[in-house]
Motif scaffolding. Structure first.
Motif, PDB file in Angstrom:
ATOM      1  N   VAL A  37      92.352  18.284 -43.504  1.00  0.00           N
ATOM      2  CA  VAL A  37      91.997  19.413 -42.675  1.00  0.00           C
ATOM      3  C   VAL A  37      91.175  20.260 -42.808  1.00  0.00           C
ATOM      4  N   GLN A  38      89.507  19.827 -42.265  1.00  0.00           N
ATOM      5  CA  GLN A  38      88.749  20.489 -42.503  1.00  0.00           C
ATOM      6  C   GLN A  38      88.191  22.037 -41.258  1.00  0.00           C
ATOM      7  N   ASP A  39      87.632  22.922 -41.988  1.00  0.00           N
ATOM      8  CA  ASP A  39      87.148  23.807 -40.864  1.00  0.00           C
ATOM      9  C   ASP A  39      86.221  23.265 -39.880  1.00  0.00           C
ATOM     10  N   ASP A  40      85.518  22.746 -40.155  1.00  0.00           N
ATOM     11  CA  ASP A  40      83.675  21.929 -39.772  1.00  0.00           C
ATOM     12  C   ASP A  40      84.075  20.595 -39.190  1.00  0.00           C
ATOM     13  N   TRP A  41      84.710  20.268 -37.981  1.00  0.00           N
ATOM     14  CA  TRP A  41      84.609  18.412 -38.136  1.00  0.00           C
ATOM     15  C   TRP A  41      83.526  18.479 -37.470  1.00  0.00           C
ATOM     16  N   ALA A  42      82.322  19.351 -36.613  1.00  0.00           N
ATOM     17  CA  ALA A  42      81.408  18.609 -35.891  1.00  0.00           C
ATOM     18  C   ALA A  42      80.388  19.042 -36.967  1.00  0.00           C
ATOM     19  N   CYS A  43      80.823  20.099 -37.515  1.00  0.00           N
ATOM     20  CA  CYS A  43      79.149  20.025 -38.699  1.00  0.00           C
ATOM     21  C   CYS A  43      79.350  20.368 -40.067  1.00  0.00           C
ATOM     22  N   PRO A  44      79.773  18.446 -40.178  1.00  0.00           N
ATOM     23  CA  PRO A  44      80.101  18.342 -42.012  1.00  0.00           C
ATOM     24  C   PRO A  44      79.363  19.148 -43.496  1.00  0.00           C
TER      25      PRO A  44
END
Length: 186
Positions: A37-44
């Motif tokens: 899981v990434q903190d920000d999926w929209a702005c990698p």
């Protein structure tokens, strides 16, 4: 190798994998699969994505097999030099994104480019489409061979995601199972 003998780390593309995406379906079906899981999926952010992959590999209790799609592949390639090779078993790489030709969204960290063309420190299979809007087949084929991957030509199938009709993707599941059975651990 069997799926139950590995920690299957799912590395989604920018935007994450929706409920109908093959990665989400496989995560629900395979007991040892878990999404990184990434903190920000929209702005990698490349360094943040890489850090999460390094953490996930460090926490793994079994040999790691990556199930990477799109920009998840790029993050994995950037993470590879920071990973303990003894923990890595394989990578199943689907629909890479050409981060070097401007096909990535403006919200994506430009540090994802360029991608290393050094061989990956584990066996890998790369599945690429001839009609993927995110990467030409020629570029995917070039990357796959540079990384030492066995390259599969999936034909004209788009980005191999739920938008292109690859939610269940039974062909992918069979291909992954055959690939995994070919992996031998010392």
């Amino acid at each position: 190798m069997k799926a139950a003998e590995a920690d299957l780390l799912i590395l989604p593309d920018c935007g994450n994998a929706d409920d109908d995406h093959w990665q989400t379906r496989w995560e629900r079906k395979l007991s040892t699969a878990r999404r990184v899981v990434q903190d920000d999926w929209a702005c990698p952010d490349m360094s943040a994505w890489v850090e999460r992959i390094v953490e996930a590999v460090g926490e793994a209790e079994r040999p790691v097999v990556f199930l990477a799609h799109g920009l998840g592949i790029a993050a994995m390639v950037h993470a590879a030099p920071n990973l303990d090779p003894a923990k890595l078993a394989a990578g199943f790489l689907v629909a890479p994104v050409d981060v070097e030709d401007g096909r990535i969204p403006e919200t994506v960290d430009p540090a994802l480019a360029p991608l290393s063309r050094d061989p990956l420190p584990f066996p890998s299979m790369l599945v690429a489409s001839r009609s993927d809007p995110a990467c030409s087949f020629e570029t995917a084929d070039d990357l796959g061979h540079a990384w030492g991957s066995f390259v599969i030509d999936a034909g004209d199938v788009g980005h191999l995601d739920s938008d292109s009709g690859h939610g269940p993707w039974p062909e992918g599941s069979l291909t992954f199972a055959r690939f995994l059975s070919s992996i031998r651990r010392a």
